[in-house]
Enzyme design. Structure first.
Site, PDB file in Angstrom:
ATOM      1  N   GLY A  90       2.051   3.690  -0.691  1.00 41.78           N
ATOM      2  CA  GLY A  90       2.383   5.044  -1.124  1.00 41.78           C
ATOM      3  C   GLY A  90       3.302   5.114  -2.320  1.00 41.78           C
ATOM      4  N   VAL A 116       2.909   6.128  -5.287  1.00 47.78           N
ATOM      5  CA  VAL A 116       2.790   7.325  -6.128  1.00 47.78           C
ATOM      6  C   VAL A 116       2.848   8.614  -5.300  1.00 47.78           C
ATOM      7  CG1 VAL A 116       1.595   6.183  -8.019  1.00 47.78           C
ATOM      8  CG2 VAL A 116       0.260   7.173  -6.161  1.00 47.78           C
ATOM      9  N   TYR A 165      -9.854  -0.144   9.781  1.00 41.64           N
ATOM     10  CA  TYR A 165     -10.514   0.589   8.703  1.00 41.64           C
ATOM     11  C   TYR A 165     -12.040   0.517   8.843  1.00 41.64           C
ATOM     12  CZ  TYR A 165      -5.901   0.112   6.448  1.00 41.64           C
ATOM     13  OH  TYR A 165      -4.558   0.125   6.163  1.00 41.64           O
ATOM     14  N   LEU A 220       3.318  11.310  -8.190  1.00 41.47           N
ATOM     15  CA  LEU A 220       3.909  10.534  -9.275  1.00 41.47           C
ATOM     16  C   LEU A 220       2.808  10.014 -10.202  1.00 41.47           C
ATOM     17  CD1 LEU A 220       6.563   8.717  -7.089  1.00 41.47           C
ATOM     18  CD2 LEU A 220       7.032  10.419  -8.881  1.00 41.47           C
TER      19      LEU A 220
END
Length: 307
Positions: A198, A200, A51, A205
């Site tokens: 993940g 949602v 990242y 969601l």
């Protein structure tokens, strides 16, 4: 916030973890999100050497340094940036994993990593060599526990059989119930837990899911037609009460599974983080709610991820 054990490691994580990839590289904003997470009772922070070319680890380590003994830092390795830094290659070799761990420790400003994870994996990897690297890092005191980040049931099965891993990070939600078919039964039987990313489903969601429907449905939910996806989301939304929100329903569904330790959700703002923290603390689902959600949603197979 409630905590759950990661595998059989003796390490306990908050039910909501912060996926740090989304905190950005602007130091003040990142620090505000991380400190708000602490204020909300979040103790599990997930990052990776990939990242932002390691900047993410630096920001996480710097902000959490003062509370290091109160938090769980999880990071990952295996993806190796090219010299031009415009792409990366896969390297699960023992020498690289061990060196990557030491570099992560430097960026994080700590002398141990709570949970060190392989950032992917295939059956073509030198799996025993990779496991040996993790076991040596653990014996040397550089890591407390290890796991893999993978959605490949075949790979997960091999690590469960051949290693002492504690955790598997995988995509899992009401709309992506693939883990329930093959992966989660194996993990639950062997005392390995899931860090679910993940939860949602690309924001579907959550409130205003209609604005995200056309874009999100093309991102890996191809076992649903657009019509089916809209029907499921509309049905879920109609069931909500003043004590149950859509994102709360999403978090609690994932946490209902006996293999689940934490749901890892990203947040790019303090407000989003606070909403996630509120939602995860809604009441646990009843057995009727849980079964009803399974009845109206779909499972699928990992046809594209056999190897």
């Amino acid at each position: 916030m409630n905590k759950r054990e990661i595998g059989q490691s003796g390490i306990f994580a908050s039910e909501l973890g912060l996926g740090c990839m989304s905190i950005g590289i602007e130091e003040k904003q990142a620090e505000a999100i991380l400190k708000t997470a602490l204020d909300e009772g979040i103790t599990y922070f997930d990052t990776a050497d990939l990242y932002d070319f390691g900047v993410n680890e630096q920001l996480v380590g710097k902000t959490l340094h003062a509370v290091r003994d109160q938090v769980i830092i999880a990071t990952k390795a295996g993806n190796r940036w090219t010299e031009s830094k415009d792409s990366w290659t896969w390297d699960p070799s023992k020498p690289y994993i061990k060196e990557a761990a030491k570099q992560s420790l430097k960026r994080l400003g700590t002398d141990y990593i709570d949970l060190y994870q392989l950032h992917g994996g295939t059956l073509d990897d030198p799996i025993d060599e990779t496991i040996e690297a993790f076991e040596e890092l653990k014996a040397e005191g550089f890591i407390r526990a290890y796991g893999i980040s993978s959605i490949r049931p075949t790979v997960i099965d091999q690590y469960v059989k051949r290693s002492g891993l504690s955790s598997v990070m995988m995509q899992y939600s009401i709309l992506d119930r693939r883990p329930e078919v093959q992966a989660l039964p194996i993990l639950a039987e062997n005392g390995v837990t899931v860090a679910a990313r993940g939860p949602v489903s690309f924001g579907l969601l959550s409130r205003n899911w209609g604005d995200k429907l056309s874009k999100a449905s093309k991102k890996g939910l191809n076992w649903y037609t657009d019509t089916e996806l809209k029907t499921v989301l509309s049905t879920l939304e109609k069931s909500l009460t003043d004590k149950r929100t859509l994102n709360g329903l999403a978090f609690r569904y994932v946490l209902q599974h006996p293999a689940a330790a934490t749901v890892v959700a990203g947040a790019s703002s303090v407000e989003q983080l606070k909403e996630n923290a509120r939602a995860v603390q809604e009441a646990a689902l009843t057995e009727e709610e849980y079964k009803w959600i399974q009845d109206i949603s779909k499972t699928a197979d990992y046809d594209a991820h056999r190897l």
